[in-house]
Design a protein around this motif. Structure first.
Motif, mmCIF file in Angstrom:
data_model
loop_
_atom_site.group_PDB
_atom_site.id
_atom_site.type_symbol
_atom_site.label_atom_id
_atom_site.label_comp_id
_atom_site.label_asym_id
_atom_site.label_seq_id
_atom_site.Cartn_x
_atom_site.Cartn_y
_atom_site.Cartn_z
ATOM 1 N N MET A 1 0.782 -1.214 0.158
ATOM 2 C CA MET A 1 0.110 -0.087 0.037
ATOM 3 C C MET A 1 1.093 1.319 0.013
ATOM 4 S SD MET A 1 -2.949 -1.049 2.628
ATOM 5 C CE MET A 1 -1.660 -1.175 4.221
ATOM 6 N N GLN A 2 0.665 2.254 -0.894
ATOM 7 C CA GLN A 2 1.316 3.426 -0.973
ATOM 8 C C GLN A 2 0.404 4.477 -0.300
ATOM 9 O OE1 GLN A 2 2.921 4.278 -5.025
ATOM 10 N NE2 GLN A 2 4.534 2.992 -4.780
ATOM 11 N N LEU A 3 1.429 5.084 0.590
ATOM 12 C CA LEU A 3 0.553 6.507 1.250
ATOM 13 C C LEU A 3 1.460 7.506 0.797
ATOM 14 C CD1 LEU A 3 -0.709 6.844 4.803
ATOM 15 C CD2 LEU A 3 0.711 8.403 3.969
ATOM 16 N N GLY A 4 1.045 8.716 0.220
ATOM 17 C CA GLY A 4 1.798 9.792 -0.083
ATOM 18 C C GLY A 4 1.486 11.000 0.805
ATOM 19 N N ILE A 5 2.416 11.749 1.326
ATOM 20 C CA ILE A 5 2.405 13.146 1.789
ATOM 21 C C ILE A 5 3.128 13.965 1.062
ATOM 22 C CG2 ILE A 5 3.372 14.272 3.909
ATOM 23 C CD1 ILE A 5 3.559 11.489 5.200
ATOM 24 N N ILE A 57 11.754 9.467 0.036
ATOM 25 C CA ILE A 57 11.643 10.765 -0.562
ATOM 26 C C ILE A 57 11.595 10.833 -2.151
ATOM 27 C CG2 ILE A 57 12.624 13.179 -0.667
ATOM 28 C CD1 ILE A 57 11.651 12.384 2.091
ATOM 29 N N VAL A 58 10.644 11.357 -2.754
ATOM 30 C CA VAL A 58 10.411 11.182 -4.008
ATOM 31 C C VAL A 58 10.161 12.795 -4.580
ATOM 32 C CG1 VAL A 58 9.064 9.110 -4.088
ATOM 33 C CG2 VAL A 58 7.761 11.080 -3.961
ATOM 34 N N PRO A 59 10.644 13.007 -5.788
ATOM 35 C CA PRO A 59 10.522 14.703 -6.219
ATOM 36 C C PRO A 59 9.031 15.040 -6.192
ATOM 37 C CG PRO A 59 12.265 13.052 -7.689
ATOM 38 C CD PRO A 59 11.438 12.296 -6.833
ATOM 39 N N ASP A 60 8.384 14.005 -7.034
ATOM 40 C CA ASP A 60 6.781 14.371 -7.019
ATOM 41 C C ASP A 60 5.814 13.246 -6.768
ATOM 42 O OD1 ASP A 60 6.949 17.038 -8.417
ATOM 43 O OD2 ASP A 60 8.281 15.937 -9.825
ATOM 44 N N LEU A 61 5.188 13.245 -6.176
ATOM 45 C CA LEU A 61 4.005 12.307 -6.024
ATOM 46 C C LEU A 61 3.389 11.949 -7.297
ATOM 47 C CD1 LEU A 61 2.286 13.163 -2.706
ATOM 48 C CD2 LEU A 61 4.212 11.384 -2.945
ATOM 49 N N ASP A 62 3.275 10.685 -7.737
ATOM 50 C CA ASP A 62 2.576 10.145 -8.713
ATOM 51 C C ASP A 62 1.105 9.610 -8.005
ATOM 52 O OD1 ASP A 62 1.399 8.750 -10.863
ATOM 53 O OD2 ASP A 62 3.013 7.559 -11.222
ATOM 54 N N LEU A 63 0.269 10.579 -8.270
ATOM 55 C CA LEU A 63 -1.115 10.375 -7.580
ATOM 56 C C LEU A 63 -1.701 9.152 -8.082
ATOM 57 C CD1 LEU A 63 -2.167 14.203 -7.509
ATOM 58 C CD2 LEU A 63 -1.045 12.983 -5.722
ATOM 59 N N ALA A 64 -1.549 8.939 -9.391
ATOM 60 C CA ALA A 64 -2.447 7.782 -10.160
ATOM 61 C C ALA A 64 -1.891 6.605 -9.130
ATOM 62 C CB ALA A 64 -2.338 7.798 -11.474
ATOM 63 N N ASP A 65 -0.769 6.513 -8.685
ATOM 64 C CA ASP A 65 -0.525 4.936 -8.134
ATOM 65 C C ASP A 65 -0.817 4.999 -6.576
ATOM 66 O OD1 ASP A 65 0.711 4.209 -10.337
ATOM 67 O OD2 ASP A 65 2.758 4.678 -10.042
ATOM 68 N N LEU A 66 -1.209 6.087 -6.048
ATOM 69 C CA LEU A 66 -1.268 6.134 -4.516
ATOM 70 C C LEU A 66 -2.445 5.624 -4.066
ATOM 71 C CD1 LEU A 66 -0.357 9.863 -3.689
ATOM 72 C CD2 LEU A 66 1.145 7.946 -3.203
ATOM 73 N N ARG A 81 -8.853 14.666 -9.235
ATOM 74 C CA ARG A 81 -9.283 14.010 -10.737
ATOM 75 C C ARG A 81 -8.039 13.193 -11.137
ATOM 76 N NH1 ARG A 81 -10.865 19.181 -12.432
ATOM 77 N NH2 ARG A 81 -13.209 19.612 -12.385
ATOM 78 N N LEU A 82 -6.947 13.133 -10.477
ATOM 79 C CA LEU A 82 -5.833 12.636 -10.855
ATOM 80 C C LEU A 82 -5.731 11.247 -10.122
ATOM 81 C CD1 LEU A 82 -2.917 15.169 -11.244
ATOM 82 C CD2 LEU A 82 -4.048 14.153 -12.979
ATOM 83 N N LEU A 83 -6.175 11.058 -9.083
ATOM 84 C CA LEU A 83 -6.308 9.882 -8.081
ATOM 85 C C LEU A 83 -7.103 8.716 -8.723
ATOM 86 C CD1 LEU A 83 -7.153 11.686 -4.808
ATOM 87 C CD2 LEU A 83 -5.080 10.698 -5.230
#
Length: 392
Positions: A1-5, A57-66, A81-83
């Motif tokens: 499970m990927q959780l983005g901050i 740490i990632v440069p940008d979150l890939d919202l579609a994968d979260l 809309r990107l989720l």
């Protein structure tokens, strides 16, 4: 499970939805925690601290994968809309004022949890972000008043004479108001307070304040929140408060009704009746203000009625964000505790039979589950369909 901050992008927002401490907690729940580079810097958490806590740490979150996105400020419609369908979001949502985002979340099939909707019950106290952030805001507003007031807060008895203590009046004795009362009292001021909920009198007294009783109807709604007074009662309230406002060196207003414009407690005439040099701090400025003429994020000089000086009217904007380190510490813990409730056997599986989960849910399965927001969306659609102005 990927959780983005994510790194919060709204102007002036310094808080972050996760700290290194909560990253450890979330990792222990089975999440891979992804933190956007620089997300915690303004709150005192450099990227290396997150890495040491097990986050990536990632440069940008890939919202579609979260699978889950934790955030502070309400999301933008484009972000929603990107989720991916079935993704979960946890954070502040301001549903009554962010209808376009609510619609986008529902249309995208996102399950969103709004921290404003967390039920006010004992079991949910650790998830109550409204209270944790109000605690910070109540403390901050007293400090803002103290640095602007051209005199001491405490009593001083010196060889050169006695300096009397400042008189501080706090309107609204919720979490923010009580924290303001306690902070002003610790600074040595004489503190007076009023709230339309009579049960607040004991809480005010426990902090050393004097409760001002007015001959008004009580106004307590479910969950301990205040409800809006009738128009006539509101007018009567202002009339009864006027002499107390005039006696105050500092006036702090914290009254709010969830989901509505802040009630008007103090008119411009009442402000003009205060002594020159007095300070008014309106904690509700962003939701319309308790004080007539307040502007969120600005200080306004109001001439006194006799023309002998000015009263400083302070419209506080996002005071919790100004103290990002501790407000993020508390907020991130609120988020993590709610997320923990959504996990069962190592998988995201919200149990809508749980009153906390069900109460906090804003959208799920393509529908708006929070009925008051669904009603607002229906009204907005109807007005747009009739050729009237809809959302912006």
């Amino acid at each position: 499970m990927q959780l983005g901050i994510p790194r919060e992008r709204r102007d002036g927002e310094r808080r972050v939805a996760g700290t290194p401490d909560t990253a450890r907690q979330l990792t222990g729940l089975g999440f891979e925690v992804l933190v956007e580079a620089g997300a915690g810097e303004a709150a005192g958490h450099p990227d290396r601290d997150y890495e040491q806590a097990g986050a990536r740490i990632v440069p940008d979150l890939d919202l579609a994968d979260l699978d889950l996105l934790a955030h502070v400020r309400p999301l933008e419609p484009g972000t929603a809309r990107l989720l991916k369908p079935g993704a979960i979001t946890v954070g502040f949502a301001s549903p009554s004022s962010e209808l376009a985002t609510v619609r986008a979340l529902a249309d995208a099939g996102v399950t969103s949890f709004a921290l404003e909707l967390v039920p006010r019950i004992s079991r949910a106290q650790s998830m109550d972000a409204l209270s944790s952030q109000a605690l910070v805001a109540g403390y901050r507003c007293v400090l803002e008043a103290a640095i602007r007031l051209p005199r001491f807060f405490p009593l001083y008895m010196t060889a050169a004479g006695t300096v009397p203590p400042a008189r501080v009046l706090v309107l609204g004795a919720g979490v923010a108001g009580l924290q303001a009362i306690g902070t002003a009292k610790r600074l040595g001021a004489r503190v007076f307070a009023n709230d339309i909920r009579p049960a607040s009198a004991d809480e005010v007294a426990s902090l050393g304040g004097t409760f001002i009783r007015l001959d008004l109807e009580t106004a307590e709604a479910a969950g301990g929140y205040a409800r809006q007074l009738s128009s006539d009662a509101g007018t009567r309230q202002r009339q009864l408060l006027a002499p107390h406002v005039a006696d105050a060196d500092v006036l702090i207003t914290t009254a709010a009704v969830p989901g509505r414009r802040a009630p008007l407690l103090v008119t411009l005439d009442m402000v003009q009746g205060m002594r020159p040099g007095s300070v008014v701090v309106d904690l509700a400025a962003e939701s319309g203000g308790n004080v007539e003429g307040v502007v969120a994020g600005q200080d306004t000089a109001v001439a006194t009625a006799d023309g002998s000086g000015h009263v400083q009217l302070v419209g506080l904007k996002d005071p919790a964000s100004a103290m990002a380190a501790d407000s993020s510490r508390l907020y991130a813990k609120n988020v993590a505790n709610l997320v923990a409730l959504l996990v069962r056997d190592g998988a995201l599986a919200p149990d809508f039979g749980d009153e906390v989960v069900a109460g906090a849910c804003l959208t799920s399965g393509g529908a708006v589950r929070h009925q008051p927001t669904a009603d607002l969306l229906g009204t907005a659609r109807q007005e747009t369909g009739n050729g009237q102005e809809g959302e912006r």
